[in-house]
Design an enzyme around this catalytic site. Structure first.
Site, PDB file in Angstrom:
ATOM      1  N   SER A 149       3.445   4.295 -13.158  1.00  0.00           N
ATOM      2  CA  SER A 149       3.206   2.920 -12.704  1.00  0.00           C
ATOM      3  C   SER A 149       3.371   1.986 -13.907  1.00  0.00           C
ATOM      4  O   SER A 149       3.327   2.442 -15.066  1.00  0.00           O
ATOM      5  CB  SER A 149       1.763   2.827 -12.198  1.00  0.00           C
ATOM      6  N   TYR A 198      -7.500   4.072 -13.075  1.00  0.00           N
ATOM      7  CA  TYR A 198      -6.150   4.235 -12.506  1.00  0.00           C
ATOM      8  C   TYR A 198      -5.113   4.225 -13.637  1.00  0.00           C
ATOM      9  O   TYR A 198      -4.235   5.086 -13.694  1.00  0.00           O
ATOM     10  CB  TYR A 198      -5.875   3.119 -11.500  1.00  0.00           C
TER      11      TYR A 198
HETATM   12  N1  NAP Z   1       2.895   0.648  -4.296  1.00  0.00           N
HETATM   13  C1  NAP Z   1       2.813   0.284  -5.565  1.00  0.00           C
HETATM   14  O1  NAP Z   1       2.738  -0.908  -5.893  1.00  0.00           O
HETATM   15  C2  NAP Z   1       2.816   1.328  -6.642  1.00  0.00           C
HETATM   16  C3  NAP Z   1       3.023   0.915  -7.955  1.00  0.00           C
HETATM   17  C4  NAP Z   1       3.000   1.858  -8.971  1.00  0.00           C
HETATM   18  C5  NAP Z   1       2.805   3.188  -8.672  1.00  0.00           C
HETATM   19  N2  NAP Z   1       2.588   3.568  -7.377  1.00  0.00           N
HETATM   20  C6  NAP Z   1       2.342   4.992  -7.122  1.00  0.00           C
HETATM   21  O2  NAP Z   1       3.205   5.417  -6.085  1.00  0.00           O
HETATM   22  C7  NAP Z   1       2.655   6.567  -5.475  1.00  0.00           C
HETATM   23  C8  NAP Z   1       2.753   6.426  -3.970  1.00  0.00           C
HETATM   24  O3  NAP Z   1       1.904   5.412  -3.536  1.00  0.00           O
HETATM   25  P1  NAP Z   1       2.288   4.341  -2.412  1.00  0.00           P
HETATM   26  O4  NAP Z   1       2.393   3.036  -3.076  1.00  0.00           O
HETATM   27  O5  NAP Z   1       3.402   4.834  -1.598  1.00  0.00           O
HETATM   28  O6  NAP Z   1       0.905   4.299  -1.585  1.00  0.00           O
HETATM   29  P2  NAP Z   1       0.536   4.851  -0.138  1.00  0.00           P
HETATM   30  O7  NAP Z   1       1.376   4.203   0.904  1.00  0.00           O
HETATM   31  O8  NAP Z   1      -0.943   4.699  -0.049  1.00  0.00           O
HETATM   32  O9  NAP Z   1       0.927   6.376  -0.221  1.00  0.00           O
HETATM   33  C9  NAP Z   1       0.173   7.299  -0.945  1.00  0.00           C
HETATM   34  C10 NAP Z   1       0.569   8.691  -0.517  1.00  0.00           C
HETATM   35  O10 NAP Z   1      -0.206   9.629  -1.273  1.00  0.00           O
HETATM   36  C11 NAP Z   1      -0.701  10.580  -0.373  1.00  0.00           C
HETATM   37  N3  NAP Z   1      -1.927  11.201  -0.842  1.00  0.00           N
HETATM   38  C12 NAP Z   1      -3.091  10.619  -1.219  1.00  0.00           C
HETATM   39  N4  NAP Z   1      -4.003  11.558  -1.518  1.00  0.00           N
HETATM   40  C13 NAP Z   1      -3.396  12.749  -1.320  1.00  0.00           C
HETATM   41  C14 NAP Z   1      -3.805  14.105  -1.436  1.00  0.00           C
HETATM   42  N5  NAP Z   1      -5.045  14.450  -1.831  1.00  0.00           N
HETATM   43  N6  NAP Z   1      -2.915  15.071  -1.134  1.00  0.00           N
HETATM   44  C15 NAP Z   1      -1.673  14.752  -0.724  1.00  0.00           C
HETATM   45  N7  NAP Z   1      -1.225  13.514  -0.590  1.00  0.00           N
HETATM   46  C16 NAP Z   1      -2.087  12.526  -0.876  1.00  0.00           C
HETATM   47  C17 NAP Z   1      -0.901   9.858   0.942  1.00  0.00           C
HETATM   48  O11 NAP Z   1      -0.811  10.792   2.006  1.00  0.00           O
HETATM   49  P3  NAP Z   1      -2.048  11.311   2.889  1.00  0.00           P
HETATM   50  O12 NAP Z   1      -3.095  10.240   2.881  1.00  0.00           O
HETATM   51  O13 NAP Z   1      -1.432  11.538   4.235  1.00  0.00           O
HETATM   52  O14 NAP Z   1      -2.460  12.574   2.228  1.00  0.00           O
HETATM   53  C18 NAP Z   1       0.314   8.943   0.950  1.00  0.00           C
HETATM   54  O15 NAP Z   1       1.423   9.608   1.504  1.00  0.00           O
HETATM   55  C19 NAP Z   1       1.236   6.700  -6.008  1.00  0.00           C
HETATM   56  O16 NAP Z   1       1.203   7.690  -7.017  1.00  0.00           O
HETATM   57  C20 NAP Z   1       0.968   5.328  -6.600  1.00  0.00           C
HETATM   58  O17 NAP Z   1       0.006   5.381  -7.627  1.00  0.00           O
HETATM   59  C21 NAP Z   1       2.609   2.672  -6.364  1.00  0.00           C
END
Ligand code: NAP
Length: 248
Positions: free
Chosen positions: A143, A156
């Site tokens: 991130s 985080y």
């Molecule tokens: N969106 C942003 O602005 C942003 C920016 C920087 C980095 N990121 C990173 O991108 C990644 C994806 O996040 P996102 O933005 O797509 O958010 P999201 O829509 O909330 O997706 C998060 C995903 O992680 C999964 N997850 C959470 N806990 C889990 C567990 N214990 N086992 C397996 N899967 C799990 C969730 O699936 P289930 O709940 O179905 O398990 C979901 O598919 C994360 O690592 C986040 O930190 C996002």
């Protein structure tokens, strides 16, 4: 069909929403076979059906990345079904932000378990197969918070810094095995991520920030596809991107 994506076996954790889901769709469109892991079985099963209906190949397996055996099963199932694993995208993560003095210790533990240990378990599950084949690509999702710490974001940011450190150590260690490693560090992308914030005042600010600034998740999918699509002797080690309007 894109060069060097079509036909690849790509395991994606956190494929049930946001970045993982969008990357799965994008890579499937480019001819990759995607193996989807997340806890919400209904979401990944319906995504796999949707991709198959469009002519793609996809498999869904309920996976909690805090359980090493489940991550190993996800990767082993990909190998048993398709003969190998070419790419793992360690993407599962959550971001329950809060100031340290609110002592949200359970949420700190959850972030450490999912964002750090989940990535390590993905590496542990994929590495033996990739070593054996002397080929593979490990993509870890960090991130902007892996580069900068801000108030309310300390734990985080610590987990996302850890992802970058682990990825860089991994990059150096896997030279003998011809394995590529990529860190992808997104800025604000429109997903369900801010919903993981439990403190109402912090959540409200973050939702407003995302409403004002965030960009669609296909930005991430294109970055992933760029890294994978390079010739095998080109290793894209890190991609940091933000919405053009994001300052921090
Ligand atoms: N969106 C942003 O602005 C942003 C920016 C920087 C980095 N990121 C990173 O991108 C990644 C994806 O996040 P996102 O933005 O797509 O958010 P999201 O829509 O909330 O997706 C998060 C995903 O992680 C999964 N997850 C959470 N806990 C889990 C567990 N214990 N086992 C397996 N899967 C799990 C969730 O699936 P289930 O709940 O179905 O398990 C979901 O598919 C994360 O690592 C986040 O930190 C996002």
């Amino acid at each position: 069909m894109s060069d060097n994506i079509s036909g690849k076996i790509i395991v994606i954790t956190g494929a049930s929403s946001g970045l993982g889901e969008t990357a799965a769709k994008h890579l499937s469109q480019q001819g990759a076979i995607v193996v989807l892991g997340a806890r919400r079985a209904d979401r990944i099963e319906s995504l796999a059906k949707q991709l198959s209906a469009k002519g793609g190949q996809a498999l869904a397996l309920t996976t909690d990345v805090t359980k090493y055996e489940q991550v190993k099963k996800l990767v082993d199932t990909a190998v048993q079904t398709y003969g190998r694993i070419d790419v793992i995208i360690n993407n599962a993560g959550l971001m329950p932000q809060s100031p340290l003095d609110r002592l949200k210790i359970d949420e700190w533990n959850q972030m450490i378990d999912v964002n750090i240990k989940g990535v390590l378990y993905g590496i542990a599950a994929a590495l033996p197969h990739m070593k054996e084949k002397k080929s593979g690509h490990i993509i870890n999702v960090s991130s902007v918070a892996g580069h900068k710490v801000r108030p309310n974001n300390t734990v985080y940011a610590a987990t996302k810094h850890a992802v970058r450190v682990i990825s860089e150590g991994l990059r150096q260690e896997v030279k003998p095995y011809n394995i590529r490693t990529t860190i992808i560090s997104p800025g604000a992308v429109d997903t369900e991520l801010p919903n993981t914030i439990s403190e109402p005042d912090i959540a409200e600010n973050m939702h407003k920030f995302y409403r004002d600034v965030s960009i669609p998740a296909d930005s991430f999918a294109r970055a992933v596809a760029f890294a994978i699509s390079q010739p095998e002797d080109v290793d894209i080690n890190e991609i940091l991107f933000r919405p053009t309007r994001q300052e921090f």
